[in-house]
Design an enzyme around this catalytic site. Sequence first.
Site, PDB file in Angstrom:
ATOM      1  N   GLY A 173      -7.825 -45.827  10.399  1.00 12.77           N
ATOM      2  CA  GLY A 173      -9.193 -46.210   9.362  1.00 12.77           C
ATOM      3  C   GLY A 173     -10.202 -45.348  10.537  1.00 12.77           C
ATOM      4  CB  ILE A 203       0.082 -49.418   6.670  1.00 16.18           C
ATOM      5  CG1 ILE A 203      -1.258 -49.633   6.443  1.00 16.18           C
ATOM      6  CG2 ILE A 203       0.413 -51.224   6.968  1.00 16.18           C
ATOM      7  CD1 ILE A 203      -1.589 -49.561   4.688  1.00 16.18           C
ATOM      8  N   GLY A 216      -4.382 -50.639  12.468  1.00 14.41           N
ATOM      9  CA  GLY A 216      -5.633 -50.420  11.498  1.00 14.41           C
ATOM     10  C   GLY A 216      -5.903 -49.477  12.463  1.00 14.41           C
ATOM     11  CE1 TYR A 225     -15.363 -55.595   5.436  1.00 15.45           C
ATOM     12  CE2 TYR A 225     -18.224 -55.604   5.042  1.00 15.45           C
ATOM     13  CZ  TYR A 225     -16.989 -55.429   5.316  1.00 15.45           C
ATOM     14  OH  TYR A 225     -16.489 -54.702   6.831  1.00 15.45           O
ATOM     15  CE  LYS A 247     -15.079 -57.461   7.717  1.00 12.96           C
ATOM     16  NZ  LYS A 247     -13.928 -57.355   8.854  1.00 12.96           N
TER      17      LYS A 247
END
Length: 346
Positions: free
Chosen positions: A38, A61, A35, A169, A173
Amino acid sequence: MHNYENWCIFVPRFTDINLNIFLYDRTMKNILIIGSTGQIGSELTMKLRGIYTGNVVAGYIPGAEPKGELLESGPSEIVDITNAAQIGAVVDKYNIDTIYNLAALLSAVAENKPQLAWHIGIDGLMNVLEVSREKHCAVFTPSSIGSFGPNAPKDGTPQDTIQQPRTMYGVTKVTGELLSNYYALKFGVDTRSVRFPGLISYVTPPGGGTTDYAVDIYYSAVQGKKFVCPIAAGTLMDMMYMPDALRAAIEIMEADPTRLEHRNSFNIASMSFDPECIYQKIKEYIPEFEMEYQVDPLRQGIADSWPNKLDDTCARMEWDWKPEYDLDAMTKDMIEKLRIKFGINK
Ligand code: AKB
């Protein structure tokens, strides 16, 4: 070129059997960032490349390719977190010893795509942990203030307290924290983490978070636009300037493991404010700036379920965490850097 301040003496554990003393370079690490393009990854990758002498591989990606400095300053590879074989192949190719796992959907997007949020956040994490177990990598996976729910203490939220989030989310987490601790205890994988507040930066904008307003407000202010705030006045949330967040991610991975009583995940904090407070602060620098409220029920519901302010005592005690930026220092820097970014002379 090695900087000798970064060298340290490594004394093997069984010194009575083997009295060799090795010199080893702490800056020699091969790191994979999953990632990397980001909000956090784009800055963390550059910072890691400035510190470590090994390969710092930007994993991305298709559709989110690295560009410019990020592309040119080091290796990059396609690494889809949902593809364990792909992660394993890149770890082998670059002899990776540390993985920064930054793949996730932010809170508001995750509420609209809960199945995908789980697939990336948990199935993906499982892939990272399995590869790390087999190939002996240390793993950093960020958690969030979103790992707490409405029944956690709101002010001075303790390190160890009830975590019953009501968002997907938050569910990913908390699950991620537990799974990472399990891999540390059961398999000895060196997993570590911090619970990030809302992160504020002038480099790469966030996408789909509840705290994003605190980034967007600076963009409007600097560009001379009225800001429409989706979060109600009086809604307190923890926030942090990106340089502090990057330092936290690196310092926790460098921390002396014998001092760590916690691993996944540490509360960290630097400032807590509501929209009115940041608006007034920006007005000190841009007096003509205007703001109005149009509350977004999805984001407001999420924000209302989160803490007002975390207690980060354990991070301070166990690895000497200390933030450098408060609201005033951050605001000054954000306005200065965004004016440069948009070519605005004031
Ligand atoms: C979000 O708002 O979703 C994130 C976070 C606080 O984890 N910035």
